[in-house]
Design a protein around this motif. Sequence first.
Motif, PDB file in Angstrom:
ATOM      1  N   MET A   1       0.833  -1.196   0.000  1.00  0.00           N
ATOM      2  CA  MET A   1       0.000   0.000   0.000  1.00  0.00           C
ATOM      3  C   MET A   1       0.868   1.247   0.000  1.00  0.00           C
ATOM      4  SD  MET A   1      -2.970  -1.029   2.749  1.00  0.00           S
ATOM      5  CE  MET A   1      -3.797   0.556   2.470  1.00  0.00           C
ATOM      6  N   THR A   2       0.260   2.372  -0.337  1.00  0.00           N
ATOM      7  CA  THR A   2       0.924   3.665  -0.308  1.00  0.00           C
ATOM      8  C   THR A   2       0.214   4.556   0.694  1.00  0.00           C
ATOM      9  OG1 THR A   2       1.652   3.522  -2.614  1.00  0.00           O
ATOM     10  CG2 THR A   2       1.513   5.715  -1.650  1.00  0.00           C
ATOM     11  N   LEU A   3       0.976   5.200   1.578  1.00  0.00           N
ATOM     12  CA  LEU A   3       0.405   6.128   2.538  1.00  0.00           C
ATOM     13  C   LEU A   3       0.216   7.480   1.879  1.00  0.00           C
ATOM     14  CD1 LEU A   3      -0.398   6.799   5.489  1.00  0.00           C
ATOM     15  CD2 LEU A   3       2.004   7.449   5.845  1.00  0.00           C
ATOM     16  N   ALA A  22       7.374  -0.990   7.865  1.00  0.00           N
ATOM     17  CA  ALA A  22       6.802  -1.862   6.843  1.00  0.00           C
ATOM     18  C   ALA A  22       7.268  -1.482   5.445  1.00  0.00           C
ATOM     19  CB  ALA A  22       5.271  -1.837   6.917  1.00  0.00           C
ATOM     20  N   GLY A  23       7.945  -0.343   5.304  1.00  0.00           N
ATOM     21  CA  GLY A  23       8.519   0.037   4.017  1.00  0.00           C
ATOM     22  C   GLY A  23       7.552   0.601   3.017  1.00  0.00           C
ATOM     23  N   GLU A  24       6.397   1.076   3.464  1.00  0.00           N
ATOM     24  CA  GLU A  24       5.426   1.620   2.514  1.00  0.00           C
ATOM     25  C   GLU A  24       5.905   2.944   1.927  1.00  0.00           C
ATOM     26  OE1 GLU A  24       1.379   1.875   3.729  1.00  0.00           O
ATOM     27  OE2 GLU A  24       1.382  -0.064   4.740  1.00  0.00           O
ATOM     28  N   PRO A  25       5.603   3.194   0.655  1.00  0.00           N
ATOM     29  CA  PRO A  25       5.909   4.501   0.068  1.00  0.00           C
ATOM     30  C   PRO A  25       4.903   5.555   0.521  1.00  0.00           C
ATOM     31  CG  PRO A  25       4.828   3.110  -1.549  1.00  0.00           C
ATOM     32  CD  PRO A  25       5.022   2.260  -0.328  1.00  0.00           C
ATOM     33  N   VAL A  26       5.214   6.803   0.223  1.00  0.00           N
ATOM     34  CA  VAL A  26       4.379   7.938   0.633  1.00  0.00           C
ATOM     35  C   VAL A  26       4.090   8.807  -0.584  1.00  0.00           C
ATOM     36  CG1 VAL A  26       4.331  10.069   2.002  1.00  0.00           C
ATOM     37  CG2 VAL A  26       5.262   7.974   2.990  1.00  0.00           C
ATOM     38  N   ARG A  27       2.874   9.294  -0.638  1.00  0.00           N
ATOM     39  CA  ARG A  27       2.498  10.293  -1.642  1.00  0.00           C
ATOM     40  C   ARG A  27       1.705  11.396  -0.970  1.00  0.00           C
ATOM     41  NH1 ARG A  27       5.853   7.906  -3.627  1.00  0.00           N
ATOM     42  NH2 ARG A  27       5.933   6.743  -5.571  1.00  0.00           N
ATOM     43  N   LEU A  28       1.820  12.601  -1.509  1.00  0.00           N
ATOM     44  CA  LEU A  28       1.025  13.725  -1.033  1.00  0.00           C
ATOM     45  C   LEU A  28      -0.278  13.785  -1.814  1.00  0.00           C
ATOM     46  CD1 LEU A  28       3.932  16.308  -0.780  1.00  0.00           C
ATOM     47  CD2 LEU A  28       2.730  15.248   1.132  1.00  0.00           C
ATOM     48  N   ALA A  29      -1.366  13.986  -1.102  1.00  0.00           N
ATOM     49  CA  ALA A  29      -2.670  14.053  -1.743  1.00  0.00           C
ATOM     50  C   ALA A  29      -2.713  15.229  -2.716  1.00  0.00           C
ATOM     51  CB  ALA A  29      -3.760  14.204  -0.683  1.00  0.00           C
ATOM     52  N   PRO A  30      -3.494  15.121  -3.800  1.00  0.00           N
ATOM     53  CA  PRO A  30      -3.565  16.228  -4.762  1.00  0.00           C
ATOM     54  C   PRO A  30      -3.917  17.558  -4.118  1.00  0.00           C
ATOM     55  CG  PRO A  30      -4.592  14.258  -5.674  1.00  0.00           C
ATOM     56  CD  PRO A  30      -4.250  13.941  -4.255  1.00  0.00           C
ATOM     57  N   THR A 101      15.966   6.717   9.537  1.00  0.00           N
ATOM     58  CA  THR A 101      16.053   7.780   8.545  1.00  0.00           C
ATOM     59  C   THR A 101      14.762   7.884   7.732  1.00  0.00           C
ATOM     60  OG1 THR A 101      17.251   6.243   7.080  1.00  0.00           O
ATOM     61  CG2 THR A 101      18.560   7.763   8.399  1.00  0.00           C
ATOM     62  N   ARG A 102      14.084   6.777   7.516  1.00  0.00           N
ATOM     63  CA  ARG A 102      12.775   6.845   6.852  1.00  0.00           C
ATOM     64  C   ARG A 102      11.773   7.606   7.734  1.00  0.00           C
ATOM     65  NH1 ARG A 102      11.688   3.701   2.464  1.00  0.00           N
ATOM     66  NH2 ARG A 102       9.484   3.535   2.982  1.00  0.00           N
ATOM     67  N   ALA A 103      11.830   7.375   9.024  1.00  0.00           N
ATOM     68  CA  ALA A 103      10.950   8.113   9.935  1.00  0.00           C
ATOM     69  C   ALA A 103      11.258   9.603   9.890  1.00  0.00           C
ATOM     70  CB  ALA A 103      11.090   7.578  11.354  1.00  0.00           C
ATOM     71  N   ALA A 104      12.535   9.957   9.769  1.00  0.00           N
ATOM     72  CA  ALA A 104      12.912  11.369   9.706  1.00  0.00           C
ATOM     73  C   ALA A 104      12.395  12.035   8.434  1.00  0.00           C
ATOM     74  CB  ALA A 104      14.426  11.501   9.796  1.00  0.00           C
ATOM     75  N   VAL A 105      12.487  11.349   7.303  1.00  0.00           N
ATOM     76  CA  VAL A 105      11.944  11.908   6.062  1.00  0.00           C
ATOM     77  C   VAL A 105      10.441  12.120   6.193  1.00  0.00           C
ATOM     78  CG1 VAL A 105      11.541  11.475   3.606  1.00  0.00           C
ATOM     79  CG2 VAL A 105      13.773  10.953   4.614  1.00  0.00           C
ATOM     80  N   LEU A 106       9.752  11.152   6.767  1.00  0.00           N
ATOM     81  CA  LEU A 106       8.311  11.298   6.975  1.00  0.00           C
ATOM     82  C   LEU A 106       8.018  12.507   7.857  1.00  0.00           C
ATOM     83  CD1 LEU A 106       5.419  10.147   6.655  1.00  0.00           C
ATOM     84  CD2 LEU A 106       5.871   8.773   8.708  1.00  0.00           C
ATOM     85  N   ALA A 107       8.769  12.667   8.946  1.00  0.00           N
ATOM     86  CA  ALA A 107       8.545  13.793   9.851  1.00  0.00           C
ATOM     87  C   ALA A 107       8.863  15.122   9.167  1.00  0.00           C
ATOM     88  CB  ALA A 107       9.394  13.623  11.109  1.00  0.00           C
ATOM     89  N   ARG A 108       9.812  15.141   8.242  1.00  0.00           N
ATOM     90  CA  ARG A 108      10.113  16.368   7.504  1.00  0.00           C
ATOM     91  C   ARG A 108       8.905  16.847   6.704  1.00  0.00           C
ATOM     92  NH1 ARG A 108      13.887  20.190   8.009  1.00  0.00           N
ATOM     93  NH2 ARG A 108      11.941  20.621   9.125  1.00  0.00           N
ATOM     94  N   LEU A 131      11.587   7.894  -0.406  1.00  0.00           N
ATOM     95  CA  LEU A 131      11.151   6.718   0.330  1.00  0.00           C
ATOM     96  C   LEU A 131      10.852   5.529  -0.587  1.00  0.00           C
ATOM     97  CD1 LEU A 131       8.859   8.605   2.840  1.00  0.00           C
ATOM     98  CD2 LEU A 131      11.064   7.539   3.350  1.00  0.00           C
ATOM     99  N   ASP A 132      11.004   5.715  -1.896  1.00  0.00           N
ATOM    100  CA  ASP A 132      10.786   4.611  -2.825  1.00  0.00           C
ATOM    101  C   ASP A 132      11.998   3.686  -2.929  1.00  0.00           C
ATOM    102  OD1 ASP A 132       8.307   5.657  -3.344  1.00  0.00           O
ATOM    103  OD2 ASP A 132       8.892   6.652  -5.207  1.00  0.00           O
ATOM    104  N   GLY A 133      13.138   4.144  -2.453  1.00  0.00           N
ATOM    105  CA  GLY A 133      14.350   3.331  -2.581  1.00  0.00           C
ATOM    106  C   GLY A 133      15.238   3.492  -1.375  1.00  0.00           C
ATOM    107  N   PRO A 134      16.395   2.863  -1.389  1.00  0.00           N
ATOM    108  CA  PRO A 134      17.313   2.992  -0.253  1.00  0.00           C
ATOM    109  C   PRO A 134      17.724   4.443  -0.040  1.00  0.00           C
ATOM    110  CG  PRO A 134      17.979   1.197  -1.714  1.00  0.00           C
ATOM    111  CD  PRO A 134      16.907   1.966  -2.429  1.00  0.00           C
TER     112      PRO A 134
END
Length: 464
Positions: A1-3, A22-30, A101-108, A131-134
């Motif tokens: 899934m994508t958050l 869980a490694g899910e990717p993230v997208r911003l809503a339109p 570091t993934r958590a930090a990107v999300l918090a940014r 967040l789509d890759g390493p």
Amino acid sequence: MTLELSEPADVDLEAVRRVARAGEPVRLAPAALAAIGRRRAEFVAFVEAHAGDHLYGITTKHDVAARTVLDDAARAEFGRLLPPTPPSPSTLGPALPERVTRAAVLARLTDILHGTAAIRAETAARLTTLLDGPLPAVPEGGNGDPGDVVALGRLLRPAFQGTLEVGEGMALINGSPMASGVLADAVLSGRDRIARLEQVLALAAVAACLPDMHVDAQLGVLWGDPHQERVLARYRELLAGGTWPRRAYQAPVSFRSAPRVLGGVLRTLAHAQDAATTTLRAASNNPVFVGPDLRPPLGAVLSNGGYHNPLVSPTLGALAHAWADLAQLVTAQLNRLTDPPDGIAAHETEPRTSLFPMTASGWAEQARAAAAPGLVGLGRSGQTDTSTPDVLAWRRATDAGAALDALLGLLAVTATHLVTRRGDTPPPALAGLRDAVLECYPLDTPPLDVAEALDAVLAHLAAR
């Protein structure tokens, strides 16, 4: 899934679990991307109208260079880059786990959703694609600066250097998203630890022949603490049924105190969860842009201390103390379940009976050392005159938790072997744990095979 993220409140502990673990990717809503674009236009209009003012990291450089307003060409050149930061000393320690570091990107992304980090919509979208890759490795050592500029520089510079416009570099690199990330990570690890704590401590209670009066429901009423009351209720659930000899007299202190100590840990964890939720949703930029809807006619740029998150280091310190405190109690229980005449030493021969207490003393001391208090650090002269040791506090909480986990493995094996040697029938809720531990670490395991067997027990407990 994508958050999909629409607003700052979407960045919570569950989001961190999905994205960081869980490694899910993230997208911003339109709609969020559209709002980001509008805020960027408002920000550019404000900067153009105040080009001669001291706007930190926007019309000036950062740190002590903030004294001088840049001309148009210098402002444009500085805006293309992430501000220079001290090198992160990759030779002085391992990289932070990528889940951190993934958590930090999300918090940014919280600052961007607030509109206080007025970057372009395309820059915001590029941040989510990280967040789509390493992610680039961020060394754990050397991160004590005010805010997270050292860590964020290492994390974001490869993707963004030379591609930015005015104000974006400071919006990406300043603030405390790494602090939010490490606290969220510690809270999630703590929540995962509670279930195995409850089960192993309950199995140890069976091995210690705990009398029912030590977990009587009336105690929860008398103690007046909902967290302790919850632990007592959980003990009663786990200890229901089964056949083992109950003491006719009180158990040793470490077994009687365990429900209260664990209840105190639950209170500490509840506070940490509240602090993590608050920090994940808070804007942390320096400076922040406040739009014209709040500061007509054009908005305002406010320099501030958002990069210093005062909840993180003290809360992580409290978690480290909680795990270390439990580590001492677990060690005491392990010693009591080992010693004759009632312990495993009455059933098993040396060196089996001495291996675990010897090992436990080392883990207990490691946990104790990790519980050292942390304070706001002294920085250097000039602007950076204090520091925020949040990553160091995370390391201490992580080390204390790891020591406790190792001790739980030792206690689980000792308790399992003791109830098995005695021929007890464990309660149904604990039979699965007893069986799994015996499968990983059978009775009469040769001393030279102990390490591999104990590793299997620890892996089983970590998966619970």
